[in-house]
Enzyme design. Structure first.
Site, PDB file in Angstrom:
ATOM      1  N   GLN A 120      39.331  39.346  75.654  1.00  0.00           N
ATOM      2  CA  GLN A 120      39.379  40.644  74.993  1.00  0.00           C
ATOM      3  C   GLN A 120      38.900  40.517  73.552  1.00  0.00           C
ATOM      4  O   GLN A 120      39.672  40.206  72.643  1.00  0.00           O
ATOM      5  CB  GLN A 120      40.798  41.235  75.028  1.00  0.00           C
ATOM      6  CG  GLN A 120      40.795  42.660  74.531  1.00  0.00           C
ATOM      7  CD  GLN A 120      42.082  43.385  74.830  1.00  0.00           C
ATOM      8  OE1 GLN A 120      43.004  42.857  75.427  1.00  0.00           O
ATOM      9  NE2 GLN A 120      42.143  44.623  74.400  1.00  0.00           N
ATOM     10  N   PHE A 121      37.611  40.782  73.359  1.00  0.00           N
ATOM     11  CA  PHE A 121      37.017  40.657  72.024  1.00  0.00           C
ATOM     12  C   PHE A 121      37.613  41.649  71.039  1.00  0.00           C
ATOM     13  O   PHE A 121      37.609  41.414  69.830  1.00  0.00           O
ATOM     14  CB  PHE A 121      35.487  40.812  72.091  1.00  0.00           C
ATOM     15  CG  PHE A 121      34.997  42.205  72.294  1.00  0.00           C
ATOM     16  CD1 PHE A 121      34.664  42.996  71.206  1.00  0.00           C
ATOM     17  CD2 PHE A 121      34.872  42.735  73.571  1.00  0.00           C
ATOM     18  CE1 PHE A 121      34.205  44.296  71.388  1.00  0.00           C
ATOM     19  CE2 PHE A 121      34.418  44.028  73.763  1.00  0.00           C
ATOM     20  CZ  PHE A 121      34.083  44.810  72.669  1.00  0.00           C
ATOM     21  N   THR A 122      38.179  42.747  71.514  1.00  0.00           N
ATOM     22  CA  THR A 122      38.709  43.767  70.609  1.00  0.00           C
ATOM     23  C   THR A 122      39.924  43.285  69.823  1.00  0.00           C
ATOM     24  O   THR A 122      40.328  43.950  68.866  1.00  0.00           O
ATOM     25  CB  THR A 122      39.057  45.062  71.372  1.00  0.00           C
ATOM     26  OG1 THR A 122      40.041  44.776  72.354  1.00  0.00           O
ATOM     27  CG2 THR A 122      37.821  45.672  72.010  1.00  0.00           C
TER      28      THR A 122
END
Length: 150
Positions: free
Chosen positions: A78-80
């Site tokens: 999850q890059f966010t």
């Protein structure tokens, strides 16, 4: 690296209508990779998560790890998690690694988790549009940043 760890009574990941991961009691781990993430971060974070005492013992005290209870784990990229919201209302993801850096780190992290757990770790699919379902047990949610390990 950053991780959000959620103690779950069940969790699953679905991609394009196909369930690709499905667990009962265990942990759902959302993990984000930065360009500075390295093998030391991978080893430290994996060990920390596997040994995190967030499950109740016979007295209901959070004194057992996911490994102690022989629970299961789902790891989802999850890059966010590396979103910056300092300016404006649209998050910036400049700190999140691009796939050519993030994918190998993510894969090494999953492999290290499997080694530390002594069992298969279920995953989502890097970069896919995933539907993550969970029942957060407690709720118990822990956030760990490897930059704060010292």
């Amino acid at each position: 690296m950053k991780a959000v760890i959620q103690r779950v009574s069940e969790a699953s990941v679905t991609i394009d209508g196909n369930k690709v991961a499905d667990i009962q009691k265990g942990l759902l781990v959302l993990v984000g990779v930065e360009d500075t993430s390295n093998q030391e971060d991978i080893n430290w974070l994996s060990s920390k998560i596997v040994n995190l005492r967030v499950f109740g013992d016979e007295n209901g005290v959070m004194n057992l790890s996911v490994k102690d209870i022989d629970g299961d784990v789902i790891v989802v990229s999850q890059f966010t998690l590396h979103a910056s919201t300092k300016k404006g209302n649209r998050p910036s993801y400049i700190k999140a690694s691009k796939p050519d850096i993030a994918i190998p780190v993510y894969e090494k992290f999953v492999a290290q988790m499997e080694s530390d757990m002594g069992k298969k770790i279920q995953t989502g699919e890097f970069g896919a549009d995933m539907k993550v379902a969970l029942i957060n047990d407690g709720p118990v949610t822990i956030i760990i940043d490897t930059k704060n390990k010292e």
